[in-house]
Design a protein around this motif. Structure first.
Motif, mmCIF file in Angstrom:
data_model
loop_
_atom_site.group_PDB
_atom_site.id
_atom_site.type_symbol
_atom_site.label_atom_id
_atom_site.label_comp_id
_atom_site.label_asym_id
_atom_site.label_seq_id
_atom_site.Cartn_x
_atom_site.Cartn_y
_atom_site.Cartn_z
ATOM 1 N N LYS A 64 0.824 -1.203 0.000
ATOM 2 C CA LYS A 64 0.000 0.000 0.000
ATOM 3 C C LYS A 64 0.862 1.259 0.000
ATOM 4 O O LYS A 64 0.600 2.216 -0.739
ATOM 5 N N GLU A 241 -12.084 -2.502 5.849
ATOM 6 C CA GLU A 241 -11.575 -2.227 4.507
ATOM 7 C C GLU A 241 -12.691 -1.781 3.566
ATOM 8 O O GLU A 241 -12.458 -1.017 2.628
ATOM 9 N N SER A 246 -8.831 4.878 2.313
ATOM 10 C CA SER A 246 -7.572 4.414 1.727
ATOM 11 C C SER A 246 -7.257 3.042 2.304
ATOM 12 O O SER A 246 -6.399 2.890 3.167
ATOM 13 N N SER A 250 -7.491 -3.237 -0.786
ATOM 14 C CA SER A 250 -8.662 -2.715 -1.475
ATOM 15 C C SER A 250 -9.634 -3.827 -1.862
ATOM 16 O O SER A 250 -9.232 -4.801 -2.526
ATOM 17 N N LEU A 382 -3.395 -0.078 -8.580
ATOM 18 C CA LEU A 382 -3.324 -1.029 -7.466
ATOM 19 C C LEU A 382 -2.354 -2.178 -7.741
ATOM 20 O O LEU A 382 -2.413 -3.213 -7.069
#
Length: 474
Positions: A64, A241, A246, A250, A382
């Motif tokens: 992340k 989550e 953020s 994800s 991502l």
């Protein structure tokens, strides 16, 4: 980034891959000697588990952060911590010190391992990524070839402490290359607050899961309580989550069922991988009285075939449906382990090299495929997180199965050893003298471990049978 600087960064990536991968193959070769020297058979699984646990916890955090703050500083941080942990591991005077030092190594590896793959994804488009992965696999294959041989040589001629010291100069070189050759130009996402709740719940879930696996053989009630805690923490992690602005992990990534299959497959096959990497040398040294160098070379056969298979992944991605390839591979692997389990003490020494080669070739095809597809199926912003999730899956598979294998081994040893003292079993593991009864006890425990390996392969088959994708992914 110009060509010369790109080559410098790729050189750092290759050396970092060599450094972190040789860590596994060289240490597994030395484990029997470490156990005998530090009298730590009951704690043997923690030598690997401490490293894998801290790697698993930190990997998604680094993933992340890499997507948000960039790659360079995190990569250098990981290299520095890993190098320091290697030095402390080599200086270990006791099993407790070694376990803590291995945990520090894992904190560094949590950044280094996923970021090597992320940098490749940054530098190469999807259609060329398989070739880049194959090149990176060559560094991995070289480390896997040299690791057991070097580990066996150091153990036989110097001491087990040196299997950790060899990483120190490599770490210094990687840090220097990235410091002077890597000038990051990629624009990262807008900086956002760190998902502290996600980190907390992830840590609680992973720690409780590992402790549950480790305590299963000694305190089933306590282990069951930890499993409940793990389940609650995972539930809270999912809820957090879904609401986080953020998210550490994800939820968008998991909308693709094929992506989920790649993560689960890599996780379970990594559990298979750590099984033969750790327990083949123990079997060969303890039961067949093969020296450390020759025993470690059984793992090298796996790595050589992994390297060969890596160069075929580009073709398989273009021509084969991922689920079909994986299902075929795990059937062949399961058959190879079946002979080992059924023949037991009569299984020939050369058979271990054959089983390792079959497994290495299969792992090279499937796990390399998992990595590339996980990156390809994720949104571009991502990619770092997706790569970290794949790495987390691999680390988690190794972490949990290391604990479970160790728990099963200890349970069988306690049930079967009778009057055989643990010190005698410690000596037998390292190839020392022992009674036929002690050898029989060790054989039973090792067979139980490989029965679990076959069960894992069966689960991988079922998971891929459920993959909704029925076409080649272009």
């Amino acid at each position: 980034m110009n060509t010369s600087k790109k080559l410098i960064v790729m050189a750092a990536v290759l050396i970092a891959t060599f450094m972190t991968s040789v860590e596994v193959t060289i240490v597994t070769t030395a484990i029997p000697t470490i156990i005998a020297n530090l009298h730590g058979l009951a704690w043997q699984s923690w030598i690997m588990a401490a490293y894998l646990l801290t790697t698993a916890i930190t990997t998604p955090i680094y993933g992340k952060l890499a997507d948000t703050y960039g790659r360079k500083r995190l990569f250098q941080w990981g290299v520095a911590v890993f190098t320091g942990g290697s030095l402390l591991s080599g200086l270990s005077p006791s099993i407790g010190w070694l376990i803590v030092a291995r945990g520090i190594q894992g904190i560094g590896a949590g950044a280094v391992m996923p970021l090597t793959f992320t940098l490749i994804a940054d530098f190469f488009p999807y259609e060329k990524r398989a070739q880049a992965m194959a090149l990176n696999n060559s560094a991995w294959g070289l480390s896997a070839l040299l690791g057991p041989l070097l580990g066996g040589f150091l153990v036989d001629h110097l001491s087990w402490h040196w299997v950790f010291f060899v990483n120190v100069p490599l770490g210094v070189i990687v840090f220097g290359l990235t410091a002077f050759g890597y000038h990051e130009s990629t624009t990262m996402a807008t900086k956002q607050p760190l998902d502290r709740q996600g980190i907390a719940w992830l840590t609680i879930s992973l720690v409780s899961l590992l402790l549950a696996a480790q305590s299963l053989s000694r305190s089933p009630g306590f282990a069951f309580g930890l499993v409940i805690i793990c389940g609650i923490a995972l539930w809270r992690l999912v809820k957090v989550e879904q609401q986080a602005t953020s998210a550490l992990i994800s939820p968008v990534l998991f909308r693709s069922k094929t992506f989920v299959v790649q993560i689960v497959t890599a996780c379970l096959l990594s559990g298979v991988l750590i099984g033969y990497q750790v327990y083949f040398p123990i079997w060969l040294q303890g039961l067949d009285h093969v020296n450390a160098t020759a025993a470690g070379f059984s793992v090298s056969f796996s790595s050589i075939m992994w390297l060969v298979a890596g160069f075929l992944v580009s073709w398989t991605l273009k021509h084969l449906v991922p689920r079909r390839l994986t299902m075929a591979v795990v059937v062949i692997q399961a058959i190879s382990y079946g002979g080992l389990v059924l023949l037991g003490a009569h299984f020939p020494v050369w058979g271990f090299y054959v089983v390792a080669a079959i497994n290495g070739f299969g792992m090279g095809l499937v796990i390399s495929q998992n990595t590339i597809l996980a990156q390809h199926l994720a949104p571009k912003q991502l990619v770092g997180t997706a790569t970290a999730m794949l790495t987390l899956g691999r680390s988690l598979g190794q972490t949990v199965m290391t604990a479970i294998y160790g728990g099963v081994l200890n349970v069988v040893l306690q049930l079967r050893r009778g009057s055989v003292p643990m010190r005698e079993l410690d000596a037998v593991v390292a190839g020392g003298a022992g009674s036929l009864q002690a050898a029989g006890v060790l054989l039973s425990a090792l067979q139980a471990v490989f029965v679990l390996v076959v069960m894992l392969l069966a689960i991988v088959w079922v998971v891929n049978a459920c993959d909704p994708n029925r076409e080649v992914i272009a």
